[in-house]
Design a protein around this motif. Structure first.
Motif, PDB file in Angstrom:
ATOM      1  N   SER A   1       2.363 -10.926  -6.558  1.00 33.00           N
ATOM      2  CA  SER A   1       2.599  -9.598  -6.000  1.00 33.00           C
ATOM      3  C   SER A   1       2.748  -8.517  -7.066  1.00 33.00           C
ATOM      4  CB  SER A   1       3.856  -9.626  -5.125  1.00 33.00           C
ATOM      5  OG  SER A   1       5.004  -9.951  -5.900  1.00 33.00           O
ATOM      6  N   ARG A   2       2.538  -8.871  -8.323  1.00 35.73           N
ATOM      7  CA  ARG A   2       2.657  -7.871  -9.386  1.00 35.73           C
ATOM      8  C   ARG A   2       1.584  -6.791  -9.237  1.00 35.73           C
ATOM      9  NH1 ARG A   2       4.029 -11.542 -14.824  1.00 35.73           N
ATOM     10  NH2 ARG A   2       6.255 -11.832 -14.331  1.00 35.73           N
ATOM     11  N   PRO A   3       1.858  -5.586  -9.739  1.00 35.88           N
ATOM     12  CA  PRO A   3       0.953  -4.446  -9.494  1.00 35.88           C
ATOM     13  C   PRO A   3      -0.489  -4.668  -9.932  1.00 35.88           C
ATOM     14  CG  PRO A   3       3.044  -3.675 -10.359  1.00 35.88           C
ATOM     15  CD  PRO A   3       3.089  -5.165 -10.435  1.00 35.88           C
ATOM     16  N   LEU A   4      -0.700  -5.298 -11.083  1.00 42.15           N
ATOM     17  CA  LEU A   4      -2.072  -5.515 -11.534  1.00 42.15           C
ATOM     18  C   LEU A   4      -2.714  -6.715 -10.846  1.00 42.15           C
ATOM     19  CD1 LEU A   4      -1.786  -4.757 -15.349  1.00 42.15           C
ATOM     20  CD2 LEU A   4      -2.989  -3.434 -13.634  1.00 42.15           C
ATOM     21  N   ALA A   5      -1.912  -7.711 -10.511  1.00 39.02           N
ATOM     22  CA  ALA A   5      -2.453  -8.881  -9.809  1.00 39.02           C
ATOM     23  C   ALA A   5      -2.986  -8.504  -8.431  1.00 39.02           C
ATOM     24  CB  ALA A   5      -1.377  -9.958  -9.679  1.00 39.02           C
ATOM     25  N   THR A   6      -2.328  -7.545  -7.782  1.00 39.46           N
ATOM     26  CA  THR A   6      -2.769  -7.086  -6.468  1.00 39.46           C
ATOM     27  C   THR A   6      -3.698  -5.879  -6.548  1.00 39.46           C
ATOM     28  OG1 THR A   6      -0.796  -5.681  -6.309  1.00 39.46           O
ATOM     29  CG2 THR A   6      -0.650  -7.894  -5.361  1.00 39.46           C
ATOM     30  N   ARG A   7      -3.941  -5.398  -7.771  1.00 36.85           N
ATOM     31  CA  ARG A   7      -4.815  -4.247  -8.025  1.00 36.85           C
ATOM     32  C   ARG A   7      -4.288  -2.966  -7.410  1.00 36.85           C
ATOM     33  NH1 ARG A   7     -10.991  -6.752  -7.559  1.00 36.85           N
ATOM     34  NH2 ARG A   7     -10.645  -8.465  -9.064  1.00 36.85           N
ATOM     35  N   ARG A   8      -2.960  -2.887  -7.255  1.00 30.04           N
ATOM     36  CA  ARG A   8      -2.372  -1.620  -6.817  1.00 30.04           C
ATOM     37  C   ARG A   8      -2.466  -0.578  -7.927  1.00 30.04           C
ATOM     38  NH1 ARG A   8       1.886  -4.992  -5.169  1.00 30.04           N
ATOM     39  NH2 ARG A   8       3.279  -4.072  -6.733  1.00 30.04           N
ATOM     40  N   LEU A   9      -2.434  -1.039  -9.157  1.00 30.53           N
ATOM     41  CA  LEU A   9      -2.619  -0.167 -10.312  1.00 30.53           C
ATOM     42  C   LEU A   9      -3.908  -0.556 -11.016  1.00 30.53           C
ATOM     43  CD1 LEU A   9       0.926   0.023 -11.985  1.00 30.53           C
ATOM     44  CD2 LEU A   9      -0.149   1.720 -10.500  1.00 30.53           C
ATOM     45  N   SER A  10      -4.550   0.421 -11.622  1.00 28.84           N
ATOM     46  CA  SER A  10      -5.749   0.125 -12.398  1.00 28.84           C
ATOM     47  C   SER A  10      -5.356  -0.359 -13.785  1.00 28.84           C
ATOM     48  CB  SER A  10      -6.626   1.371 -12.519  1.00 28.84           C
ATOM     49  OG  SER A  10      -5.977   2.355 -13.318  1.00 28.84           O
ATOM     50  N   MET A  11      -6.223  -1.147 -14.388  1.00 26.40           N
ATOM     51  CA  MET A  11      -5.944  -1.659 -15.717  1.00 26.40           C
ATOM     52  C   MET A  11      -5.833  -0.543 -16.764  1.00 26.40           C
ATOM     53  SD  MET A  11      -6.927  -2.859 -18.889  1.00 26.40           S
ATOM     54  CE  MET A  11      -8.709  -2.987 -18.942  1.00 26.40           C
ATOM     55  N   PRO A  12      -6.736   0.485 -16.758  1.00 22.68           N
ATOM     56  CA  PRO A  12      -6.585   1.569 -17.740  1.00 22.68           C
ATOM     57  C   PRO A  12      -5.248   2.310 -17.633  1.00 22.68           C
ATOM     58  CG  PRO A  12      -8.785   1.601 -16.804  1.00 22.68           C
ATOM     59  CD  PRO A  12      -7.997   0.611 -16.000  1.00 22.68           C
ATOM     60  N   LEU A  13      -4.788   2.535 -16.393  1.00 18.47           N
ATOM     61  CA  LEU A  13      -3.499   3.211 -16.215  1.00 18.47           C
ATOM     62  C   LEU A  13      -2.372   2.360 -16.777  1.00 18.47           C
ATOM     63  CD1 LEU A  13      -1.697   5.438 -15.103  1.00 18.47           C
ATOM     64  CD2 LEU A  13      -1.760   4.289 -12.861  1.00 18.47           C
ATOM     65  N   ALA A  14      -2.389   1.052 -16.479  1.00 18.88           N
ATOM     66  CA  ALA A  14      -1.340   0.158 -16.973  1.00 18.88           C
ATOM     67  C   ALA A  14      -1.377   0.070 -18.499  1.00 18.88           C
ATOM     68  CB  ALA A  14      -1.506  -1.230 -16.358  1.00 18.88           C
ATOM     69  N   LEU A  15      -2.573   0.005 -19.062  1.00 23.81           N
ATOM     70  CA  LEU A  15      -2.696  -0.070 -20.516  1.00 23.81           C
ATOM     71  C   LEU A  15      -2.194   1.204 -21.172  1.00 23.81           C
ATOM     72  CD1 LEU A  15      -3.703  -1.806 -22.864  1.00 23.81           C
ATOM     73  CD2 LEU A  15      -5.961  -0.754 -22.583  1.00 23.81           C
TER      74      LEU A  15
ATOM     75  N   LEU B   1       4.913   1.337 -11.828  1.00 22.46           N
ATOM     76  CA  LEU B   1       4.994   1.545 -13.278  1.00 22.46           C
ATOM     77  C   LEU B   1       6.319   1.020 -13.820  1.00 22.46           C
ATOM     78  CD1 LEU B   1       3.435   5.117 -13.599  1.00 22.46           C
ATOM     79  CD2 LEU B   1       2.371   2.934 -14.200  1.00 22.46           C
ATOM     80  N   VAL B   2       7.383   1.242 -13.082  1.00 19.44           N
ATOM     81  CA  VAL B   2       8.682   0.697 -13.491  1.00 19.44           C
ATOM     82  C   VAL B   2       8.636  -0.829 -13.476  1.00 19.44           C
ATOM     83  CG1 VAL B   2      11.111   0.475 -12.840  1.00 19.44           C
ATOM     84  CG2 VAL B   2      10.006   2.713 -12.764  1.00 19.44           C
ATOM     85  N   THR B   3       7.995  -1.400 -12.457  1.00 21.02           N
ATOM     86  CA  THR B   3       7.882  -2.855 -12.357  1.00 21.02           C
ATOM     87  C   THR B   3       7.161  -3.450 -13.547  1.00 21.02           C
ATOM     88  OG1 THR B   3       7.874  -2.754  -9.936  1.00 21.02           O
ATOM     89  CG2 THR B   3       6.980  -4.750 -10.946  1.00 21.02           C
ATOM     90  N   LEU B   4       6.159  -2.752 -14.079  1.00 20.68           N
ATOM     91  CA  LEU B   4       5.429  -3.239 -15.252  1.00 20.68           C
ATOM     92  C   LEU B   4       6.365  -3.483 -16.432  1.00 20.68           C
ATOM     93  CD1 LEU B   4       2.130  -1.126 -15.431  1.00 20.68           C
ATOM     94  CD2 LEU B   4       2.454  -3.427 -14.523  1.00 20.68           C
ATOM     95  N   GLY B   5       7.434  -2.711 -16.517  1.00 18.84           N
ATOM     96  CA  GLY B   5       8.361  -2.838 -17.638  1.00 18.84           C
ATOM     97  C   GLY B   5       9.385  -3.942 -17.495  1.00 18.84           C
TER      98      GLY B   5
ATOM     99  N   ALA C   1       0.819  -1.213   0.000  1.00 18.28           N
ATOM    100  CA  ALA C   1       0.000   0.000   0.000  1.00 18.28           C
ATOM    101  C   ALA C   1       0.852   1.262   0.000  1.00 18.28           C
ATOM    102  CB  ALA C   1      -0.922  -0.003   1.225  1.00 18.28           C
ATOM    103  N   LEU C   2       2.048   1.186   0.565  1.00 16.05           N
ATOM    104  CA  LEU C   2       2.928   2.346   0.620  1.00 16.05           C
ATOM    105  C   LEU C   2       3.806   2.506  -0.607  1.00 16.05           C
ATOM    106  CD1 LEU C   2       4.101   2.049   4.343  1.00 16.05           C
ATOM    107  CD2 LEU C   2       2.471   3.704   3.411  1.00 16.05           C
ATOM    108  N   MET C   3       3.833   1.494  -1.449  1.00 20.46           N
ATOM    109  CA  MET C   3       4.717   1.533  -2.600  1.00 20.46           C
ATOM    110  C   MET C   3       4.285   2.636  -3.569  1.00 20.46           C
ATOM    111  SD  MET C   3       5.789  -1.577  -5.182  1.00 20.46           S
ATOM    112  CE  MET C   3       6.532  -2.485  -3.828  1.00 20.46           C
ATOM    113  N   PRO C   4       5.175   3.534  -3.939  1.00 18.45           N
ATOM    114  CA  PRO C   4       4.814   4.619  -4.855  1.00 18.45           C
ATOM    115  C   PRO C   4       4.351   4.087  -6.207  1.00 18.45           C
ATOM    116  CG  PRO C   4       6.957   5.002  -3.832  1.00 18.45           C
ATOM    117  CD  PRO C   4       6.571   3.593  -3.509  1.00 18.45           C
TER     118      PRO C   4
END
Length: 301
Positions: free
Chosen positions: A85-99, A19-23, A11-14
């Protein structure tokens, strides 16, 4: 009073870190090393700024492809311990933002290559991006146990992209570099798939250990390992490299097959994961030795 809820590290992860992790920066860094070797082997070596543009464009496009992979695999990732623990798997990021982020990285990378490097490299990079993000991730991964073999072409492109970014033309040498990574990919990934077999089975992904069993997959790791050895000898056979490369790659191949042999025998449950990690160092070593051989020959000349 409001209930106090524990504040998790996730929850505290910026957002920027997610976004960097997605790459997939660690994967992309290996790809960029292979691209750089392709650049330096093509010769003449271009100015530093052009090399930097090429690596930046390839890196952005590769990161975009990786982000698309996160988007397509978000439900699958949530089912597997390795990716839960990936950002989208945990829903820390929204799908539209990631896309949107994936699209921005991809368009920027391919556009930079088209404008700042050459159209050939841009089109090849776009083809590789589509091959990995759509053909492999969205279709092949769920359709056939040969997904790694067929989809390996897209992942084998980095040295070719590095070569064309300098020379602006195709040739047998960069295609041989692609062939090396293509042959290496199945034993590299199937070793991990053996280690993660139960997770793939729960997620319903038809990886080879799930569909054909561990024993068959271990044999394929062994056989494809020997295919990789044969392919890595071709640069010496066709005169692309010299004795320094032959000695270096022979040492690397001996260690590579030592690990693959342990996987094949199946006596050590830790061998598949250890073989997977060594195979990453192996492929980097092959390309570094190829580069050392090329430039040592120039220096002695």
């Amino acid at each position: 009073m409001h209930d106090a809820r524990p504040v998790t590290r996730e929850a505290l992860m910026p957002i920027w870190r997610d976004l960097v992790t997605l790459g997939k920066p660690r994967v992309v860094s290996v790809m960029l090393v292979c691209s750089l070797v392709g650049m330096l082997l093509a010769r003449p070596v271009p100015p530093f700024d052009k090399m930097l543009l090429g690596l930046l464009g390839i890196g952005l496009a590769a990161s975009g492809a990786a982000a698309f992979n996160h988007v397509v695999d978000r439900r699958l990732d949530a089912l597997m311990l390795r990716t839960a623990s990936r950002p989208l798997a945990t829903r820390r990021l929204s799908m539209p933002l990631a896309l949107g982020w994936a699209t921005l990285l991809s368009v920027t990378g391919v556009g930079l290559l088209h404008v700042g490097v050459n159209p050939l490299t841009a089109w090849l990079t776009l083809g590789s991006l589509i091959g990995y993000a759509l053909i492999y991730t969205a279709f092949l991964k769920r359709a056939t146990p040969q997904n790694i073999v067929i989809g390996g072409v897209a992942g084998a492109a980095p040295p070719l992209l590095g070569w064309t970014s300098v020379s602006n033309q195709l040739g047998p040498e960069p295609l041989l570099l692609v062939l090396i990574i293509f042959a290496w990919t199945p034993p590299h990934f199937w070793a991990l798939a053996i280690h993660k077999r139960d997770e793939y089975e729960r997620a319903g992904v038809p990886m080879l250990p799930v569909t054909h069993g561990d024993a068959f997959t271990r044999l394929q790791v062994w056989l494809y390992g020997w295919l990789t050895v044969a392919v890595t000898l071709l640069p010496f056979v066709i005169g692309m490299s010299g004795w320094i490369y032959l000695v270096g790659v022979t040492v690397l191949n001996a260690r590579f097959m030592w690990w693959n042999g342990r996987v094949w025998r199946g006596r050590d449950p830790k061998a598949p994961l250890a073989a997977f990690w060594f195979s990453i160092r192996y492929i980097l070593g092959v390309f570094v030795v190829l580069l050392v051989d090329a430039y040592a020959g120039l220096w002695w000349a």
